[in-house]
Design a protein around this motif. Structure first.
Motif, PDB file in Angstrom:
ATOM      1  N   GLU A  17      63.095-132.580   5.522  1.00  9.88           N
ATOM      2  CA  GLU A  17      61.967-133.390   5.075  1.00  9.88           C
ATOM      3  C   GLU A  17      61.272-132.718   3.897  1.00  9.88           C
ATOM      4  O   GLU A  17      61.003-131.520   3.931  1.00  9.88           O
ATOM      5  N   LYS A  18      61.018-133.492   2.872  1.00 12.47           N
ATOM      6  CA  LYS A  18      60.288-133.024   1.688  1.00 12.47           C
ATOM      7  C   LYS A  18      58.893-133.628   1.739  1.00 12.47           C
ATOM      8  O   LYS A  18      58.737-134.844   1.861  1.00 12.47           O
ATOM      9  N   TRP A  20      55.388-134.557  -0.027  1.00  9.22           N
ATOM     10  CA  TRP A  20      54.878-134.879  -1.367  1.00  9.22           C
ATOM     11  C   TRP A  20      53.388-135.178  -1.300  1.00  9.22           C
ATOM     12  O   TRP A  20      52.913-135.774  -0.342  1.00  9.22           O
ATOM     13  N   TYR A  28      56.817-133.841 -10.414  1.00  9.48           N
ATOM     14  CA  TYR A  28      58.260-134.091 -10.358  1.00  9.48           C
ATOM     15  C   TYR A  28      58.666-135.114 -11.418  1.00  9.48           C
ATOM     16  O   TYR A  28      59.622-134.908 -12.169  1.00  9.48           O
TER      17      TYR A  28
END
Length: 75
Positions: A17-18, A20, A28
């Protein structure tokens, strides 16, 4: 790979899992070739405000999670 003589083969998949935030997502975007900050010119602030407004309408906390999968074939 078997046709090339590799007798042992394996595919390894990893999912993670990223996390943000709106700021990390903007960072990004601006690091990519398709959305360099210079591409927006004088509309950069308008773009950022619109993106913030849109994302906060979806998730008021401004915190987002993305499930990312990667696969590697080894022999």
């Amino acid at each position: 790979m078997a046709k090339l003589g590799f007798t042992k083969q394996e595919t390894i998949e990893v999912t993670f899992e990223k996390a943000w935030t709106i700021d990390s997502y903007l960072g990004y975007l601006y690091s990519t070739a398709f959305a360099l900050s210079s591409s927006f010119g004088e509309n950069r602030e308008k773009f950022e405000a619109d993106l913030r407004r849109s994302l906060l309408a979806v998730e008021p906390s401004g915190q987002f999670a993305e499930a990312i999968s990667a696969a590697v074939s080894v022999a």
